[in-house]
Design a protein around this motif. Structure first.
Motif, mmCIF file in Angstrom:
data_model
loop_
_atom_site.group_PDB
_atom_site.id
_atom_site.type_symbol
_atom_site.label_atom_id
_atom_site.label_comp_id
_atom_site.label_asym_id
_atom_site.label_seq_id
_atom_site.Cartn_x
_atom_site.Cartn_y
_atom_site.Cartn_z
ATOM 1 N N VAL A 441 53.196 61.141 87.037
ATOM 2 C CA VAL A 441 54.455 61.753 86.595
ATOM 3 C C VAL A 441 55.567 61.153 87.432
ATOM 4 N N THR A 442 56.645 60.730 86.792
ATOM 5 C CA THR A 442 57.737 60.066 87.503
ATOM 6 C C THR A 442 58.417 61.028 88.472
ATOM 7 N N HIS A 443 59.174 60.448 89.414
ATOM 8 C CA HIS A 443 59.818 61.239 90.456
ATOM 9 C C HIS A 443 60.866 62.189 89.886
ATOM 10 N N CYS A 444 61.445 61.845 88.737
ATOM 11 C CA CYS A 444 62.451 62.718 88.125
ATOM 12 C C CYS A 444 61.832 63.828 87.303
ATOM 13 N N GLY A 445 60.547 63.717 86.983
ATOM 14 C CA GLY A 445 59.880 64.736 86.203
ATOM 15 C C GLY A 445 60.085 64.630 84.711
ATOM 16 N N ALA A 482 40.027 47.743 81.490
ATOM 17 C CA ALA A 482 40.463 49.120 81.751
ATOM 18 C C ALA A 482 41.553 49.147 82.811
ATOM 19 N N VAL A 483 42.513 50.042 82.609
ATOM 20 C CA VAL A 483 43.582 50.244 83.591
ATOM 21 C C VAL A 483 43.057 51.173 84.680
ATOM 22 N N ARG A 484 43.149 50.756 85.946
ATOM 23 C CA ARG A 484 42.610 51.526 87.068
ATOM 24 C C ARG A 484 43.674 52.366 87.781
ATOM 25 N N GLY A 485 44.938 52.030 87.592
ATOM 26 C CA GLY A 485 45.975 52.795 88.259
ATOM 27 C C GLY A 485 47.352 52.455 87.741
ATOM 28 N N VAL A 486 48.224 53.469 87.628
ATOM 29 C CA VAL A 486 49.626 53.279 87.252
ATOM 30 C C VAL A 486 50.489 54.056 88.237
ATOM 31 N N GLU A 487 51.602 53.447 88.684
ATOM 32 C CA GLU A 487 52.505 54.072 89.640
ATOM 33 C C GLU A 487 53.932 53.706 89.289
ATOM 34 N N THR A 488 54.882 54.532 89.730
ATOM 35 C CA THR A 488 56.310 54.250 89.567
ATOM 36 C C THR A 488 56.988 54.376 90.922
ATOM 37 N N ASP A 489 58.181 53.759 91.044
ATOM 38 C CA ASP A 489 58.899 53.827 92.314
ATOM 39 C C ASP A 489 59.809 55.045 92.340
ATOM 40 N N LEU A 490 60.600 55.146 93.403
ATOM 41 C CA LEU A 490 61.417 56.330 93.622
ATOM 42 C C LEU A 490 62.578 56.427 92.628
ATOM 43 N N CYS A 491 63.106 55.302 92.190
ATOM 44 C CA CYS A 491 64.292 55.292 91.325
ATOM 45 C C CYS A 491 63.962 55.059 89.860
ATOM 46 N N ASN A 492 62.690 55.064 89.503
ATOM 47 C CA ASN A 492 62.282 54.821 88.116
ATOM 48 C C ASN A 492 62.791 53.478 87.591
ATOM 49 N N GLU A 523 39.844 41.579 95.253
ATOM 50 C CA GLU A 523 38.761 42.480 94.876
ATOM 51 C C GLU A 523 39.205 43.383 93.739
ATOM 52 N N SER A 524 38.204 43.928 93.032
ATOM 53 C CA SER A 524 38.496 44.870 91.948
ATOM 54 C C SER A 524 38.914 46.216 92.538
ATOM 55 N N VAL A 525 39.827 46.874 91.839
ATOM 56 C CA VAL A 525 40.407 48.131 92.308
ATOM 57 C C VAL A 525 39.789 49.289 91.544
ATOM 58 N N THR A 526 39.517 50.389 92.260
ATOM 59 C CA THR A 526 38.991 51.600 91.620
ATOM 60 C C THR A 526 40.055 52.674 91.436
ATOM 61 N N SER A 527 41.003 52.763 92.369
ATOM 62 C CA SER A 527 42.060 53.770 92.254
ATOM 63 C C SER A 527 43.253 53.331 93.086
ATOM 64 N N THR A 528 44.403 53.975 92.857
ATOM 65 C CA THR A 528 45.642 53.630 93.558
ATOM 66 C C THR A 528 46.330 54.888 94.063
ATOM 67 N N LYS A 529 47.219 54.694 95.031
ATOM 68 C CA LYS A 529 48.051 55.779 95.546
ATOM 69 C C LYS A 529 49.344 55.168 96.056
ATOM 70 N N CYS A 530 50.484 55.682 95.579
ATOM 71 C CA CYS A 530 51.782 55.133 95.948
ATOM 72 C C CYS A 530 52.591 56.170 96.719
ATOM 73 N N HIS A 531 53.183 55.725 97.844
ATOM 74 C CA HIS A 531 54.113 56.567 98.592
ATOM 75 C C HIS A 531 55.518 56.096 98.245
ATOM 76 N N ARG A 532 56.209 56.839 97.385
ATOM 77 C CA ARG A 532 57.463 56.378 96.817
ATOM 78 C C ARG A 532 58.566 56.255 97.847
ATOM 79 N N ASP A 533 58.603 57.132 98.844
ATOM 80 C CA ASP A 533 59.688 57.080 99.821
ATOM 81 C C ASP A 533 59.662 55.800 100.643
ATOM 82 N N SER A 534 58.486 55.313 100.971
ATOM 83 C CA SER A 534 58.377 54.105 101.793
ATOM 84 C C SER A 534 58.123 52.845 100.973
ATOM 85 N N GLY A 535 57.778 52.998 99.708
ATOM 86 C CA GLY A 535 57.504 51.852 98.864
ATOM 87 C C GLY A 535 56.190 51.171 99.170
ATOM 88 N N LEU A 536 55.196 51.945 99.629
ATOM 89 C CA LEU A 536 53.885 51.394 99.935
ATOM 90 C C LEU A 536 52.886 51.818 98.862
#
Length: 891
Positions: A441-445, A482-492, A523-536
């Motif tokens: 879910v995007t940062h703006c909701g 297959a898509v393993r992960g989707v993420e968005t940044d802080l400003c969409n 390497e192949s990826v199984t899952s992702t996690k994004c920290h939007r405030d730091s951009g990591l």
């Protein structure tokens, strides 16, 4: 090899979401409280709830193994664990331990001054409750009579009724240890026996679903009922004067039977999602309590027009182990938990009273609501596998999105309305067999991005649930796999996707047919996690490593290697300094991102499936395989000085920690009978405390708070019209000379103002307190005067202080002695507010006298120095505490 005994950062705090197991609850009415207490087993502990508000009152000590059965009387709660029986007072104080069984106990029953228990070897033992001695032992042959239940028929002195798996009933006299009578039974195993309100009658529940009301005295069947939903698992009678019997089934249904008309009165389908373990109607109240192994405890009230029961209160958790957990608020007080039972729960870390169940995911929420509690299993969606939330627009529309196992449709939930949303997010023209793998879910909701097993990535609007486009060319494929992960940044402005084709793609958020940057991963990826405030962006790889990518520079910045099993979840702390990872190798690792070093690692008994760090950094929440609770680990760095050093995982023995429990952890000892319940804190009197701290008095505020404003209080309380005292008539009434009889009342009208008491000027005019004060020479004498002053009322204190002035009958010596008494009070560090109040009143009354007398000014300077030192000591403590609280709030 050095061995670590504990985690450097985390320590077990407590577990949330445990309410009940398969063990029937115990109901005890406490006359002193005027309330019924409910005790439920939660594994190695039992909880005590108040029936009035369903609040958790206490948690017992830890047992050596899971609790197998429970019982209770007016004085104790009895629990069985492994081969021993334990008696508890007030829900947490261990009083007795009964030993003697050679196998686990599965049935218990308090019987006057004795306690009856039956183990799995079919051995019945009777213990004396006070002496803990064995009173009687009976052994039954399991092939002919395996005991499954027991009860005591009222008015049957010293007799108990036993039910068997073979279907027979036996009536025993436990005092003479003789078999009184054997009832043949009804060809089915006896599951429950309950005495009826009528004398000589008991209700017998059978595994075949039949309920028989049997007269023991005449050995005749009074009436029979047939249960259509499996075996009878619980049974009770209403005890408020209504002839109704209530039965619970193994399917979770409840049936109310009218005993006068011999028919079904009402029924509650799917009262629980599993077998009803315990069912009890409360004495003299139209209330009923049930519990089940679906981890719930419910209170029902009989107030429906058809005589049925309505759910009044409930405490419940996940019926199956949760697999996803995340914090959903900046305060960190509420945690979202979802899992195998397709339900979404909100766990409150402050009080479990605020826990909420958002319900089970359904194909049609409105239809399920009409059917009441999802009776139709085909409406329930598969288990929840992924959740994502944003509370920015929670008041306007749904704020939570979830994915389901083997399902391509995503569901939405409303945190504000505490229910499942109305939208089903599914892309147009989606082929069957496609599964939604990841979402965010995007940062703006406003939007939710979903990745699918066929390589497509679609965007949906959270408010309307409408499809807003896809990423990729005309074939709609964002990845070749297959898509393993989707993420968005802080400003969409960007969307990042990772696929099974080992490509990391950066897309423009609004619309993009081609990515503007593509990275080839090692390497192949199984899952992702994004920290939007730091951009990591953290990537969990199939070779058990973690890759850290900076989404601003689009470069790999860190690589972490250390796990030996599949990585189950990744989490950043609030400041993006730590990266916390869990794996199927039962370890939880904390990595320091700036130094790229492992700084903490610990292992648990069951692998961690999901974890979430609180936004305030105080707790780490985890879920584990086979556990229905959410476990909280406290961050020790908030209250301890800890210096983190790099750890080489191969050179240390990883500490193995026990999962947090509902009670403080106890030291491991062989005998629970001598369990350490904690030493009583040594009593410290105010005199002892005042050596280090400043204490207040035990006087009510009315004794000192208004001493400076007594004149205002008196003026406010003064009556509007003066009180008139009736003139008492003289014994001999004088008369006026006249023809008519008239009394002369004007003679004594002004009264005799002359006094008969003459006081020479040579005598002292000091009050009793003033004379006692003048004679003080030591601190002990002053202490007696202080105690005397505490007993006086505010008006009396004002009168004493006012009379110390020379023009009011006092003297300079009395005033000096009063100041010295105040100095003694301040130096003792006790009665701080009284000393300040007395000093304020003294200065208000005698300001002019003190300004003209040098001796009083000298004494007052000494008192001022003592008061300054005392206040400085108190001020330092207050400022220190304020700084600590402010620092904790800013973290």
């Amino acid at each position: 090899m050095p061995e670590a005994s504990n985690s450097r950062i985390y320590t077990g705090s407590r577990v949330l979401g445990y309410v009940s197991t398969h063990v029937p609850f115990v109901a005890r009415f406490i006359k002193r409280r005027g309330e019924t207490l409910l005790c439920t087993s939660v594994g190695k502990w039992f909880h005590t709830y108040g029936c009035d508000k369903f609040r958790l009152l206490s948690v017992s000590g830890e047992h050596p193994g899971p609790i197998t059965c429970m019982s209770g009387d007016n004085y104790h709660v009895y629990t069985a664990s492994e081969n021993n029986i334990y008696a508890w007072r007030r829900g947490c104080e261990l009083k007795h331990v009964y030993k003697g069984h050679n196998s686990p106990v599965h049935l218990m029953f308090p019987f006057g001054i004795h306690h009856i228990s039956i183990d799995e070897d079919n051995v019945l033992k009777i213990f004396d409750i006070k002496d803990e001695s064995e009173f009687l032992e009976l052994e039954f042959d399991q092939t002919t009579f395996k005991v499954t239940t027991l009860c005591h028929p009222p008015t049957y002195l010293n007799k108990i009724l036993l039910g068997s798996e073979q279907g027979q009933l036996q009536l025993w006299n436990v005092r003479t240890s003789k078999l009184v009578y054997t009832f043949k039974g009804w060809g089915s195993a006896v599951t429950v026996v309950e005495p009826a309100p009528a004398v000589d009658v008991v209700a017998v529940g059978l595994a075949s679903g039949k309920i028989v009301l049997h007269n023991l005295k005449f050995n005749k069947v009074v009436m029979e009922f047939i249960h259509d939903w499996g075996m009878v698992s619980a049974l009770s009678f209403r005890l408020d004067g209504v002839p109704v019997m209530v039965t619970g089934s193994s399917e979770g249904h409840i049936v109310m039977w009218d005993l006068e008309e011999r028919r079904v009165l009402s029924q509650v389908k799917k009262a629980h999602y599993s077998k009803i373990s315990g069912l009890k109607c409360l004495m003299s109240e139209p209330l009923m309590v049930t519990n089940s192994e679906d981890n719930s405890l419910k209170l029902w009230i009989f107030d429906l027009p058809d005589g049925g029961a309505r759910l009044l209160r409930k405490r419940e958790g996940h019926s199956k182990p949760p697999t996803m957990v995340c914090h959903c608020e900046p305060s960190g007080n509420n945690i979202l938990a979802a899992g195998s039972d397709s339900s979404l729960h909100i766990m409150n870390t402050v009080s479990e009273t605020f826990n909420k169940n958002l319900g089970k995911a359904s194909h049609n929420r409105k239809k399920s609501k009409k059917k009441k509690r999802l009776q139709m299993d085909h409406l329930i969606l598969p288990p929840i596998t992924k959740i994502s939330s944003c509370m920015q627009r929670d008041k306007q529309w749904d704020s939570i999105a979830s994915l389901h196992d083997g399902f391509f449709v995503a569901t939405t939930w409303s945190y504000d309305k505490m229910r499942m949303g109305d939208h089903k997010l599914k892309p147009p023209d989606m082929d069957k067999g496609i599964v939604a793998n990841c979402l965010t879910v995007t940062h703006c909701g406003n939007f939710v991005i979903i990745g699918y097993s066929n390589g497509q990535v679609h965007k949906f609007n959270m408010q309307s649930g409408m499809h807003r486009g896809h990423y990729g060319k005309e074939d709609k494929l964002a990845h070749k796999g297959a898509v393993r992960g989707v993420e968005t940044d802080l400003c969409n402005s960007r969307m990042i996707s990772v696929g099974a084709d080992d490509l990391l793609k950066f897309w423009h958020f609004k619309s993009a047919t081609t990515p503007y940057r593509v990275m080839r991963l090692q390497e192949s990826v199984t899952s992702t996690k994004c920290h939007r405030d730091s951009g990591l962006l953290a990537l969990a790889n199939e070779d058990f490593t973690i890759t850290l990518v900076d989404i601003d520079t689009m470069n790999i910045v860190r690589q972490f290697d250390g796990h030996e099993g599949r990585i189950t979840d990744i989490e950043f702390d609030t400041q993006s300094r730590w990266l916390i990872t869990s794996s199927m190798d039962c370890t939880v690792c904390t990595w320091d991102i700036p130094s790229a070093q492992l700084v903490d690692v610990f292992s648990v008994e069951q692998p961690c499936t999901s974890l979430s760090m609180s936004p305030t950094g105080d707790f780490l929440a985890t879920t584990h395989v086979g556990e229905v609770g959410v476990f909280l680990w406290a961050n020790k760095l908030l209250y301890e000085k800890i210096f983190l050093k790099p750890i080489d995982k191969r050179e240390i023995n990883i500490p193995k920690l026990k999962l947090p429990s509902t009670a403080p952890e106890k030291p491991e000892i062989d005998d629970l009978g001598v369990i350490d319940l904690g030493d009583e804190p040594e009593y410290r009197s105010p005199i002892q405390i005042s050596e280090e701290l400043i204490t207040l008095s035990d006087q009510p505020t009315s004794r000192w708070l208004n001493l400076l404003h007594l004149d205002i209080v008196k003026k406010r309380n003064k009556p509007k019209t003066p009180l008139t005292v009736p003139k008492s008539a003289p014994f001999f009434l004088p008369t006026i000379p006249s023809l008519e009889l008239e009394f002369d009342l004007e003679k004594d009208k002004d009264g005799n103002r002359e006094t008969k008491l003459l006081m020479p000027d040579s005598l002292s005019t000091l009050t009793v307190f003033g004379k006692k004060l003048v004679g003080c020479e030591t601190d002990e004498n002053y202490e007696k005067c202080i105690e005397k002053l505490k007993t006086l009322s505010p008006a009396a204190i004002e009168a004493e202080v006012t009379s110390m002035a020379p023009d009011a009958g006092g003297s300079i010596d009395v005033m000096k002695q009063f100041l010295r008494m105040l100095d003694v009070m301040l130096k003792s560090n006790r009665d701080f507010e009284l000393a300040q109040s007395y000093m304020s009143l003294f200065l208000k009354m005698h300001t002019k006298v003190i300004s003209h007398n040098e001796e009083l000014r000298d004494v007052l300077v000494a008192v001022e120095d003592t008061a300054t030192q005392t206040w400085a000591k108190l001020q330092n403590q207050l400022l220190y505490n304020i700084c600590v609280v402010k620092a904790l709030k800013d973290m």
